[in-house]
Design an enzyme around this catalytic site. Structure first.
Site, PDB file in Angstrom:
ATOM      1  N   HIS A 146      -7.131  16.654 -42.606  1.00 39.08           N
ATOM      2  CA  HIS A 146      -6.143  17.157 -41.644  1.00 39.08           C
ATOM      3  C   HIS A 146      -4.729  16.860 -42.130  1.00 39.08           C
ATOM      4  O   HIS A 146      -4.380  15.708 -42.396  1.00 39.08           O
ATOM      5  CB  HIS A 146      -6.340  16.529 -40.268  1.00 39.08           C
TER       6      HIS A 146
ATOM      7  N   MET B 226       1.007  15.148 -41.045  1.00 35.48           N
ATOM      8  CA  MET B 226      -0.049  14.153 -40.891  1.00 35.48           C
ATOM      9  C   MET B 226      -0.865  14.112 -42.171  1.00 35.48           C
ATOM     10  O   MET B 226      -0.945  15.115 -42.892  1.00 35.48           O
ATOM     11  CB  MET B 226      -0.967  14.468 -39.703  1.00 35.48           C
TER      12      MET B 226
ATOM     13  N   HIS C  59      -4.110  19.116 -28.329  1.00 34.57           N
ATOM     14  CA  HIS C  59      -2.710  19.286 -28.711  1.00 34.57           C
ATOM     15  C   HIS C  59      -2.395  20.781 -28.685  1.00 34.57           C
ATOM     16  O   HIS C  59      -2.959  21.550 -29.478  1.00 34.57           O
ATOM     17  CB  HIS C  59      -2.485  18.705 -30.113  1.00 34.57           C
TER      18      HIS C  59
ATOM     19  N   HIS D 164      -5.009  21.230 -32.266  1.00 38.43           N
ATOM     20  CA  HIS D 164      -6.215  20.470 -32.607  1.00 38.43           C
ATOM     21  C   HIS D 164      -6.789  19.813 -31.356  1.00 38.43           C
ATOM     22  O   HIS D 164      -6.117  19.695 -30.325  1.00 38.43           O
ATOM     23  CB  HIS D 164      -5.944  19.424 -33.703  1.00 38.43           C
TER      24      HIS D 164
END
Length: 884
Positions: A241, A313, A171, A105
């Site tokens: 997300h 997450m 990331h 991401h």
């Protein structure tokens, strides 16, 4: 003689503009912007450039990793880039350049001081991103497409914003993508403008920090909720997300105990910013809440919230705008929602959204820039995406069918596995006032079954008949659906039966449900059943029953009774029973069943497995009647519907394209040369064509999407493209909006126009008629006349430069975004007395056999009161003017 002064004016204006922007040198990263995608193998060899200007106000900036090779999995790398102007500037378009094969991401932050001025640094450690408050402005994952902001809305950076730097964080998940040790230059392109925007964009992030997902547990919910205590915000987009275990993420506003959906999506789909429910704003005293639903199936140990790919997450991003006077660029909520509050969350928050391969490749929510596209996230040209484009509209194909089909009353339509159209019609039989007695028994059995072929397989392109069957089988056909083996599931209201019929031409009845000519309301009988929906995975079927019963019945694929249910309730005060559940459709990506509740003028959806109520769609435009519906997963979910004539309301009989998530009507359509009489069923084919079967006119209409003229009238308001950079999108205003219109910002024409186009030939004639005029006089006069306006322009240019150098600028309001992290504090909301909003309703209500019903209205009434988003662009409407 003339060319030199003109050139001077142009150069003078350019230097004035450049000076006004005060462009800073490119210190960090590559700023190459006019390209579709960078080749990682040679990204280091690219020449670094200054920001690229498209006109005096608009420019583009590239933020790219400077050729990095992460050495381990779950590496977080950051790079900083100074905002390239000392003036206020506004981001209006985000264009990602990355692939999920390489990048897990990306996040774009704005801040005053980055933690480093190196070309890049490891920001997954304690070092982080910014020395001061970091405001998230953009997030990307899973090959999400570009994000355009609404017109007149921008993320404010530069002089008065408290944001002098961009920080791009990437990331890198699996280091295996770098086995070849290539250099990565993933990043973003930003379209920006120096034109002040009336509304400032921001991000509100709801995030769980303490959820633990137990191994093997089927459902774990992460709930977040905070009280809102600032100026009104207007959500226009949302993003979800999670990592691999997330099934669905939903965000809501809670006001006076009522939950209003902001957005709901599968986090396994491209994690783009999708259009939010435009009817929802958030103001002081509201509660903002979100739920992430996870599964621990397949895990052997606990899963925690964390930054690695093996962690999880739970993030729900709200992209909003607010009045520039009160702009807050970033807010967050990390408080765990109380169990008491989330007892009332709508059932849809726990309905998984399956991410099919077609959906993974179809990212049609967002507006794409036309001249700088990342081809890794381009659309595949599916016709259905055009329906979401405001410039596309379903229009009748008047040349279809090319020959006569010789139909009776068309009662049902379906599409088979070969994408052919299947028509179910009544031949020479008609449903009239004397077809049934008061006990719903068929009175015309002496006519015998319909002798014509009642099932026609038709070429959807030309309309010629490919196959015909169904002779001497049916008395009053109604609904038809195909299953994955291409068998027909049909209903006959005279027989009171549901039949599974082979499609091989032998008309073999494979499954028979109900007793012929015998109405009833138990597990083995129907009363005028209307339609069948088939679960594409399990083969289970759902029957809408029907004209006398008010229920949906679920059977296994072999005809075993499983369960039944009645109408759901979107009103906590009362539950209105079905009044002729007339049409059914199964939603394969959502595992839901939706029903057209005809006489209530509404569409209701239920979880297919349990029958639990999910949502209701009821619009004034339906006029109190919805005859039929169908569904397409394209565009995040589209419902196609047709209404019928209502004796109580004078609304046109039309077809509708409805956004499943927002419930917005995206398009209406009807035949060009003649009106619908009784549109009875509707289907959509794989190429995006829509077919409507009309029982009244005994015909089938075909509609396809056509491009409209660029200046069209929508909802009674003319919408025109402005001559600005692609970053600015058009604003669509609904007729019922009470908010003020957005101030129109228009570009001045750069090319001068002739004010009197017909004067020139007249002057030529005059000069030809007077040959004795001295040759030197006229050119001198013309030259003098042309020099006068030129001198005026030069004087104005010099004056503008002097003003800019003197820095005579109007100061904007001081930005309230600096140091706002924590301005909105999350509060436990368990103390709120929200009351019961959503309840689980079981059972159903039967209305008995005491009413006559004819297909001529197929007319059955109760006296009971029935009242109760090229690609899609966001539509920004201004907030009401503040009294302060």
């Amino acid at each position: 003689m003339m060319r030199i002064p003109v050139f001077c004016v142009v150069v003078l204006a350019f230097f004035c503009h450049s000076d006004s922007l005060e462009i800073q040198p490119s210190l960090y990263g590559s700023t190459r912007s006019q390209e579709a995608i960078l080749n990682p193998s040679d990204c280091l060899s690219r020449t670094r450039q200054q920001p690229v200007f498209t006109n005096f106000h608009n420019f583009s900036v590239d933020l790219r990793m400077p050729g990095v090779t992460p050495t381990g999995s779950d590496t977080y790398l950051c790079m900083a880039y100074p905002v390239p102007t000392s003036r206020d500037a506004y981001i209006v378009d985000f264009i990602p350049h990355a692939s999920m094969d390489t990048v897990h991401h990306m996040l774009l932050f704005g801040c005053q001081t980055p933690v480093s001025t190196k070309s890049f640094w490891d920001c997954g450690s304690v070092q982080g991103t910014c020395e001061d408050v970091a405001s998230i402005m953009y997030a990307w994952a899973r090959n999400a497409p570009p994000t355009k902001l609404p017109k007149d809305v921008g993320f404010k950076v530069g002089r008065n914003s408290g944001m002098s730097y961009f920080v791009l964080q990437i990331h890198y998940g699996d280091v295996g993508a770098f086995r070849d040790h290539h250099k990565d230059c993933s990043g973003l392109s930003l379209r920006m403008t120096t034109k002040p925007q009336p509304f400032i964009a921001g991000i509100y992030l709801l995030m769980s920090v303490d959820t633990v997902i137990l191994p093997g547990k089927k459902v774990t919910n992460a709930d977040i909720a905070c009280d809102y205590s600032s100026y009104p915000i207007y959500p226009f987009a949302f993003r979800t997300h999670t990592h691999r275990l997330g099934k669905v993420v939903s965000g809501y506003r809670i006001r006076d105990g009522k939950w209003s959906l902001i957005g709901r999506q599968s986090p396994q789909l491209p994690q783009a910013f999708y259009p939010a429910n435009k009817d929802v704003d958030v103001k002081y005293g509201d509660t903002v809440a979100a739920r992430c639903m996870f599964t621990g199936e397949g895990r052997t140990s606990k899963t925690y919230i964390g930054g690695t790919s093996d962690d999880e997450m739970c993030n729900f991003y709200i992209m909003y705008y607010m009045d520039s006077k009160y702009a807050i660029p970033y807010m967050n909520c990390m408080e765990t929602g109380s169990k008491e509050l989330f007892e009332h969350i709508p059932a849809e928050a726990n309905v998984p959204i399956t991410a099919s391969p077609d959906q993974m490749n179809s990212m049609m929510h967002m507006g794409h820039s036309t001249d700088d596209r990342d081809h890794g996230s381009m659309l595949d040209g599916n016709k259905a995406d055009k329906i979401l484009d405001p410039d596309f509209h379903l229009e009748q194909v008047t040349a279809w069918p090319q020959g006569s089909l010789q139909l009776g009353q068309v009662s049902g339509l379906a599409v088979d596995s070969d994408s052919n159209l299947v028509i179910f019609h009544r031949g020479d039989h008609h449903w009239g006032a004397d077809s049934f007695n008061s006990q719903a028994r068929y009175q015309q059995r002496s006519l015998g079954p319909i002798q014509q072929s009642t099932i026609l397989v038709v070429d959807p392109a030309k309309g010629n008949i490919l196959k015909a069957s169904g002779r001497n089988m049916f008395y009053l056909p109604h609904g038809i659906t195909t299953d994955k083996e291409n068998n027909y599931w049909v209903t006959d209201v005279a027989l009171h039966q549901v039949l599974k019929v082979s499609s091989d031409g032998r008309d073999q009845v494979l499954v028979k449900l109900g007793e012929a000519f015998t109405p009833g309301s138990d597990n083995d009988h129907f009363c005028k059943p209307t339609d069948v929906a088939v679960d594409t995975e399990t083969g289970n079927i759902f029957v809408s029953d029907g004209y006398c019963n008010s229920r949906i019945i679920k059977f296994s694929a072999d005809g075993k009774y499983l369960s039944e249910w009645g109408a759901g309730s979107s009103d906590r005060r009362r539950r209105i029973p079905f009044r002729i559940p007339h049409s059914l459709v199964f939603l394969p990506d959502r595992k839901e069943v939706c029903v057209a509740d005809r006489e209530n003028g509404r569409i209701q959806c239920f979880i297919a497995q349990t029958g639990e109520f999910v949502k209701e769609i009821k619009k004034e435009e339906f006029g109190g009647e919805v005859f039929a519906i169908t569904y397409s997963p394209a565009g995040g979910g589209l419902i196609f519907a047709v209404n019928g004539e209502s004796p109580f309301r004078s609304v046109p009989v039309s077809g509708f394209v409805i956004n499943y998530s927002t419930k917005d009507i995206l398009d209406t359509f009807s035949p060009n040369k003649k009106d619908f009489k009784m549109p009875h069923d509707i289907v959509e084919t794989k190429d995006g064509s829509v077919f409507v079967g009309d029982a009244g006119s005994q015909s089938v209409f075909k509609f396809t999407t056509l491009k409209l003229h660029r200046s069209v009238k929508k909802a009674g308001i003319k919408v025109e493209e402005l001559e600005e950079m692609e970053a600015f999108v058009r604003t669509n205003v609904s007729p019922g909006d009470n908010m003020l219109k957005t101030a129109v910002v228009q570009e001045k024409q750069t090319a001068s126009k002739q004010t009197q186009p017909e004067a020139k030939p007249k002057e030529e004639k005059k000069s030809a008629a007077k040959p004795n005029i001295e040759k030197g006089v006229l050119p001198a006069i013309v030259t003098t006349l042309l020099l006068i306006p030129l001198l005026v322009v030069i004087s104005i240019g010099l004056f503008i430069c002097w003003k800019k150098n003197s820095q005579c600028e109007v100061k904007t309001e001081p930005n309230t975004g600096v140091g706002i992290l924590g301005k909105i504090r999350g509060k436990a909301v368990g103390s709120l007395n929200l009351g019961n909003f959503f309840a689980s309703h079981k059972g159903y209500s039967r209305q008995g056999f005491d009413q006559l019903s004819t297909e001529g209205s197929d007319q059955e009434r109760n006296d009971e009161d029935s009242s109760d988003s090229e690609n899609e662009e966001y539509s920004a409407l201004p907030p009401p003017q503040s009294s302060s």
